[in-house]
Design a protein around this motif. Structure first.
Motif, PDB file in Angstrom:
ATOM      1  N   PRO A 192       0.847  -1.194   0.000  1.00  0.00           N
ATOM      2  CA  PRO A 192       0.000   0.000   0.000  1.00  0.00           C
ATOM      3  C   PRO A 192       0.884   1.245   0.000  1.00  0.00           C
ATOM      4  O   PRO A 192       1.911   1.279   0.684  1.00  0.00           O
ATOM      5  CB  PRO A 192      -0.789  -0.125   1.305  1.00  0.00           C
ATOM      6  CG  PRO A 192       0.078  -0.964   2.189  1.00  0.00           C
ATOM      7  CD  PRO A 192       0.786  -1.917   1.284  1.00  0.00           C
ATOM      8  N   PRO A 209       2.263   5.104   0.748  1.00  0.00           N
ATOM      9  CA  PRO A 209       2.151   5.965   1.934  1.00  0.00           C
ATOM     10  C   PRO A 209       0.885   6.809   1.846  1.00  0.00           C
ATOM     11  O   PRO A 209       0.469   7.213   0.764  1.00  0.00           O
ATOM     12  CB  PRO A 209       3.396   6.844   1.866  1.00  0.00           C
ATOM     13  CG  PRO A 209       4.349   6.083   1.008  1.00  0.00           C
ATOM     14  CD  PRO A 209       3.503   5.350   0.008  1.00  0.00           C
ATOM     15  N   ALA A 210       0.279   7.051   3.002  1.00  0.00           N
ATOM     16  CA  ALA A 210      -0.898   7.912   3.061  1.00  0.00           C
ATOM     17  C   ALA A 210      -0.855   8.707   4.371  1.00  0.00           C
ATOM     18  O   ALA A 210      -0.855   8.097   5.436  1.00  0.00           O
ATOM     19  CB  ALA A 210      -2.174   7.095   2.976  1.00  0.00           C
ATOM     20  N   PRO A 211      -0.729  10.006   4.297  1.00  0.00           N
ATOM     21  CA  PRO A 211      -0.771  10.806   3.074  1.00  0.00           C
ATOM     22  C   PRO A 211       0.513  10.642   2.262  1.00  0.00           C
ATOM     23  O   PRO A 211       1.533  10.210   2.780  1.00  0.00           O
ATOM     24  CB  PRO A 211      -0.912  12.242   3.590  1.00  0.00           C
ATOM     25  CG  PRO A 211      -0.222  12.205   4.921  1.00  0.00           C
ATOM     26  CD  PRO A 211      -0.544  10.842   5.493  1.00  0.00           C
ATOM     27  N   HIS A 266       2.625   3.892   5.703  1.00  0.00           N
ATOM     28  CA  HIS A 266       1.878   3.166   4.684  1.00  0.00           C
ATOM     29  C   HIS A 266       0.394   3.151   5.057  1.00  0.00           C
ATOM     30  O   HIS A 266       0.026   3.192   6.237  1.00  0.00           O
ATOM     31  CB  HIS A 266       2.378   1.721   4.579  1.00  0.00           C
ATOM     32  CG  HIS A 266       3.696   1.596   3.900  1.00  0.00           C
ATOM     33  ND1 HIS A 266       3.843   1.600   2.541  1.00  0.00           N
ATOM     34  CD2 HIS A 266       4.951   1.457   4.416  1.00  0.00           C
ATOM     35  CE1 HIS A 266       5.117   1.465   2.223  1.00  0.00           C
ATOM     36  NE2 HIS A 266       5.807   1.380   3.340  1.00  0.00           N
ATOM     37  N   ASP A 267      -0.443   3.059   4.057  1.00  0.00           N
ATOM     38  CA  ASP A 267      -1.883   3.005   4.266  1.00  0.00           C
ATOM     39  C   ASP A 267      -2.304   1.562   4.520  1.00  0.00           C
ATOM     40  O   ASP A 267      -2.940   0.919   3.686  1.00  0.00           O
ATOM     41  CB  ASP A 267      -2.601   3.578   3.040  1.00  0.00           C
ATOM     42  CG  ASP A 267      -4.101   3.707   3.246  1.00  0.00           C
ATOM     43  OD1 ASP A 267      -4.539   3.655   4.425  1.00  0.00           O
ATOM     44  OD2 ASP A 267      -4.831   3.863   2.248  1.00  0.00           O
ATOM     45  N   ASP A 268      -1.909   1.045   5.692  1.00  0.00           N
ATOM     46  CA  ASP A 268      -2.322  -0.303   6.086  1.00  0.00           C
ATOM     47  C   ASP A 268      -2.898  -0.261   7.494  1.00  0.00           C
ATOM     48  O   ASP A 268      -2.992   0.802   8.111  1.00  0.00           O
ATOM     49  CB  ASP A 268      -1.159  -1.299   5.968  1.00  0.00           C
ATOM     50  CG  ASP A 268       0.012  -0.971   6.898  1.00  0.00           C
ATOM     51  OD1 ASP A 268      -0.149  -0.114   7.805  1.00  0.00           O
ATOM     52  OD2 ASP A 268       1.094  -1.556   6.723  1.00  0.00           O
ATOM     53  N   ASN A 282      -0.361   1.235  10.166  1.00  0.00           N
ATOM     54  CA  ASN A 282       0.391   2.475   9.929  1.00  0.00           C
ATOM     55  C   ASN A 282       1.893   2.189   9.882  1.00  0.00           C
ATOM     56  O   ASN A 282       2.701   2.898  10.504  1.00  0.00           O
ATOM     57  CB  ASN A 282       0.091   3.528  10.999  1.00  0.00           C
ATOM     58  CG  ASN A 282      -1.301   4.118  10.854  1.00  0.00           C
ATOM     59  OD1 ASN A 282      -1.786   4.314   9.739  1.00  0.00           O
ATOM     60  ND2 ASN A 282      -1.951   4.391  11.972  1.00  0.00           N
TER      61      ASN A 282
END
Length: 219
Positions: free
Chosen positions: A66, A68-70, A89-91, A94
């Motif tokens: 996934p 990175p987010a943001p 990461h967007d998991d 985090n």
């Protein structure tokens, strides 16, 4: 002056940091276990040396990782206090992708203009798509020698170490041990910043200025 908030867009310069001895020893041992041709190849690239993109194996994320987010974060760094920012990461956990730590007193100058002890600068971290890379802006931001920020990539979960298969490296561990932080210093040109960390887990290095950085090893 006090409370001044600066931003600009320009980047250039060089940065250096010595690689941890333990990582050099692991890289050397792994190289010795490879073929004679590989063993005779110098895997140690002195900090500050430059290579073209084609001469680097940049560490990618696994295809299923996934992002990175943001993907970016903008914030103020104040010289009067320490600041830490990360892009996870967007998991579900985090999982860290990159973390940048700015010690108190880290800001030295912006486009050649000194930054005071009570001043601040608006900084943006932007993750590179598909690779372990980050851009730190504004350009032209230089850091104090006694309080340099650090960049830390964590790749233990999502780093694709198989990218080095068939290269000079005997195995994934040898490639991981050779990873350093590299800064873009020109068109298709990168300078070795150095690095330390736990092989196969993370990579950390201090930086002297803003710019674009990637985790990579010589091809």
């Amino acid at each position: 002056g006090s409370g001044t908030q600066r931003d600009a867009e320009r980047q250039d310069g060089s940065s250096t940091h010595a690689r941890a001895i333990s990582r050099r020893l692991i890289a050397a041992a792994s190289a010795a276990a490879a073929t004679v041709a590989i063993a005779c190849t110098d895997l140690t690239i002195p900090a500050g040396e430059t290579l073209a993109t084609a001469d680097l194996i940049i560490l990618p994320l696994q295809s299923t990782a996934p992002p990175p987010a943001p993907i970016s974060a903008t914030f103020y760094v104040f010289n009067a206090r320490a600041t830490t920012r990360s892009l996870p990461h967007d998991d579900a956990f985090n999982t860290p992708f990159v973390e940048v730590q700015f010690p108190a007193g880290a800001l030295a100058s912006l486009d050649g203009a000194p930054i005071g002890a009570q001043d601040s600068v608006r900084v943006t971290l932007s993750a590179e798509a598909g690779i372990y890379g980050v851009e730190i802006t504004p350009g032209g931001l230089r850091f104090a020698a006694a309080a340099r920020p650090s960049v830390k990539f964590t790749y233990v979960r999502y780093g694709d170490l198989t990218v080095a298969a068939g290269s000079r490296y005997a195995d994934a561990d040898a490639y991981a041990a050779a990873l350093d932080l590299w800064r873009e210093v020109g068109l298709d040109l990168w300078s070795n910043v150095g690095g330390s960390g736990t092989v196969g887990t993370d990579l950390r290095a201090s930086i002297t200025e803003s710019g674009r950085y990637v985790a990579a090893a010589p091809r």
